[in-house]
Every structure is written in structure tokens, then in C-alpha cells.
Design a protein around this motif. Sequence first.
Motif, PDB file in Angstrom:
ATOM      1  N   ARG A  30       0.822  -1.219   0.000  1.00 39.82           N
ATOM      2  CA  ARG A  30       0.000   0.000   0.000  1.00 39.82           C
ATOM      3  C   ARG A  30       0.857   1.271   0.000  1.00 39.82           C
ATOM      4  NH1 ARG A  30      -5.496   0.052   2.572  1.00 39.82           N
ATOM      5  NH2 ARG A  30      -6.336  -1.998   2.160  1.00 39.82           N
ATOM      6  N   GLY A  31       2.174   1.106  -0.024  1.00 42.20           N
ATOM      7  CA  GLY A  31       3.066   2.260  -0.050  1.00 42.20           C
ATOM      8  C   GLY A  31       3.368   2.844   1.324  1.00 42.20           C
ATOM      9  N   ILE A  32       3.114   2.100   2.381  1.00 49.14           N
ATOM     10  CA  ILE A  32       3.374   2.561   3.741  1.00 49.14           C
ATOM     11  C   ILE A  32       4.769   2.091   4.151  1.00 49.14           C
ATOM     12  CG2 ILE A  32       2.645   2.399   6.169  1.00 49.14           C
ATOM     13  CD1 ILE A  32       0.570   3.814   4.488  1.00 49.14           C
ATOM     14  N   GLU A  69      -3.060   9.133   6.655  1.00 50.25           N
ATOM     15  CA  GLU A  69      -2.891   7.744   6.221  1.00 50.25           C
ATOM     16  C   GLU A  69      -3.376   6.724   7.258  1.00 50.25           C
ATOM     17  OE1 GLU A  69       1.063   7.900   3.505  1.00 50.25           O
ATOM     18  OE2 GLU A  69       1.297   8.640   5.552  1.00 50.25           O
ATOM     19  N   TYR A  70      -3.906   7.173   8.392  1.00 48.52           N
ATOM     20  CA  TYR A  70      -4.390   6.263   9.438  1.00 48.52           C
ATOM     21  C   TYR A  70      -5.368   5.234   8.888  1.00 48.52           C
ATOM     22  CZ  TYR A  70      -2.628   9.369  13.205  1.00 48.52           C
ATOM     23  OH  TYR A  70      -1.859  10.115  14.043  1.00 48.52           O
ATOM     24  N   ASP A  71      -6.369   5.713   8.163  1.00 47.03           N
ATOM     25  CA  ASP A  71      -7.413   4.820   7.654  1.00 47.03           C
ATOM     26  C   ASP A  71      -6.836   3.735   6.757  1.00 47.03           C
ATOM     27  OD1 ASP A  71      -9.329   6.217   9.028  1.00 47.03           O
ATOM     28  OD2 ASP A  71      -9.975   7.397   7.300  1.00 47.03           O
ATOM     29  N   GLN A  72      -5.872   4.110   5.929  1.00 46.85           N
ATOM     30  CA  GLN A  72      -5.249   3.158   5.021  1.00 46.85           C
ATOM     31  C   GLN A  72      -4.569   2.033   5.803  1.00 46.85           C
ATOM     32  OE1 GLN A  72      -2.588   5.120   2.315  1.00 46.85           O
ATOM     33  NE2 GLN A  72      -2.315   3.308   1.058  1.00 46.85           N
ATOM     34  N   GLN A  75      -7.241  -0.328   7.571  1.00 46.41           N
ATOM     35  CA  GLN A  75      -7.955  -1.157   6.592  1.00 46.41           C
ATOM     36  C   GLN A  75      -7.084  -2.269   6.005  1.00 46.41           C
ATOM     37  OE1 GLN A  75      -9.379   1.737   3.797  1.00 46.41           O
ATOM     38  NE2 GLN A  75     -10.800   2.650   5.266  1.00 46.41           N
ATOM     39  N   THR A  76      -5.828  -2.336   6.413  1.00 47.16           N
ATOM     40  CA  THR A  76      -4.908  -3.352   5.900  1.00 47.16           C
ATOM     41  C   THR A  76      -5.126  -4.674   6.628  1.00 47.16           C
ATOM     42  OG1 THR A  76      -3.270  -1.649   5.386  1.00 47.16           O
ATOM     43  CG2 THR A  76      -2.472  -3.917   5.523  1.00 47.16           C
ATOM     44  N   HIS A  77      -5.202  -5.752   5.874  1.00 46.32           N
ATOM     45  CA  HIS A  77      -5.395  -7.077   6.484  1.00 46.32           C
ATOM     46  C   HIS A  77      -4.218  -7.389   7.414  1.00 46.32           C
ATOM     47  CE1 HIS A  77      -6.790 -11.125   7.035  1.00 46.32           C
ATOM     48  NE2 HIS A  77      -5.573 -11.564   6.756  1.00 46.32           N
ATOM     49  N   GLY A  78      -4.542  -7.804   8.634  1.00 45.22           N
ATOM     50  CA  GLY A  78      -3.522  -8.145   9.627  1.00 45.22           C
ATOM     51  C   GLY A  78      -3.380  -7.109  10.719  1.00 45.22           C
ATOM     52  N   ILE A  79      -3.850  -5.890  10.472  1.00 45.95           N
ATOM     53  CA  ILE A  79      -3.779  -4.823  11.481  1.00 45.95           C
ATOM     54  C   ILE A  79      -4.982  -4.961  12.409  1.00 45.95           C
ATOM     55  CG2 ILE A  79      -3.926  -2.331  11.903  1.00 45.95           C
ATOM     56  CD1 ILE A  79      -1.238  -3.126  10.807  1.00 45.95           C
TER      57      ILE A  79
END
Length: 171
Positions: A30-32, A69-72, A75-79
Motif C-alpha cells: 500500500r506504499g506505507i 494515512e491512518y485509515d489506510q 484497513q490493511t489485512h492483519g492490522i
Amino acid sequence: MANLDEYYRWYPVYTLPRAEKKTAENLKKRGIQVYLPLQKTLRQWSDRKKWIEEPLFKSYLFVYLSNKEYDQVVQTHGIVRFIYFSGEIAYIPDKQIQMLQNYLNGQAEPEITFDQLEKGQKVKIISGKLKGYEAELVSWKQQQRVILRLDALGQSLILNINASDIIPANL
């Protein structure tokens, strides 16, 4: 004045159990920017031994992002969630992340002895990869070790530091 939404910091996040590596990969896609501190440990199976890399902090990893970018991340699987401290999302100072990276990239782990320092005393590291950091000295089975705290996680990291590399913090 800088826009707070564009201010980047390191934040600890809690992951699903034993999903730290996969979650880190999902965030990278996701570019994080992600930092997952790993340590090598020797594992014994019934038929063999093998060196593997395990997360230093179980179910935690660190993300470098801005408020927008918190929401991104969530919404990531595993978080599972961000870590909160005193009702606010906790963050880790850049200097502590750098210290952790420097220490884990180092090779030597000398045992040390102190005569002039006491348990609980604050010390300052004056040379080596951790130069400039402050820590707390603790006693452990006749050995003296330096302990550096990552307060936002409520966890501590015990490090072996050469005696000549530290002085009392008040000097």
C-alpha cells in the motif's frame, strides 16, 4: 506552520498473532513505510536446528505515516489497531527507532561489569552505535546490563553495552 496532516511519525500498531511479517508486506504493498524489528533465534525441531528471524516484539510493528494515512493502515489485512497511550495514538520518536535499528544491525554483545554505577541509575551512552541515548541500568544475576525503554509500547529492551561506552547521565 506545517500542516499536521503532512507530519510524519513512527506509530506502533498491533497485529494479528504471528502475522507480523505478512502484515508488514501488506502495508508495503500500500506504499506505507514499515519497520519490523527482527531477531535471529535458533529453533529446534525433532530432526534439525535452524536459525530463523522472529519479531522482537510479538504482534507489533511500526509504521511511518501522517495523520491522513491512518485509515489506510487500519484497513490493511492483519492490522488490529493502533496503540494508544493516555487516550491518544502513541508514537515513537525517530531517535528511538534509529537506536533500535542500529542495535539490531550490530554484531558485538559484550558482557560488562560496573563498580561505580548503581541499579536504577540513568546512564548516557557516549560512544558506539547508540551514542547520545540515555538508558536505565539494571542488575541481572551478577551481571550489569543497560535497559532502553520504548515507553509507548509498555515494553523494555535489554541491551548489553560495553562499560567504557556509558557514563552517569547527570555528567
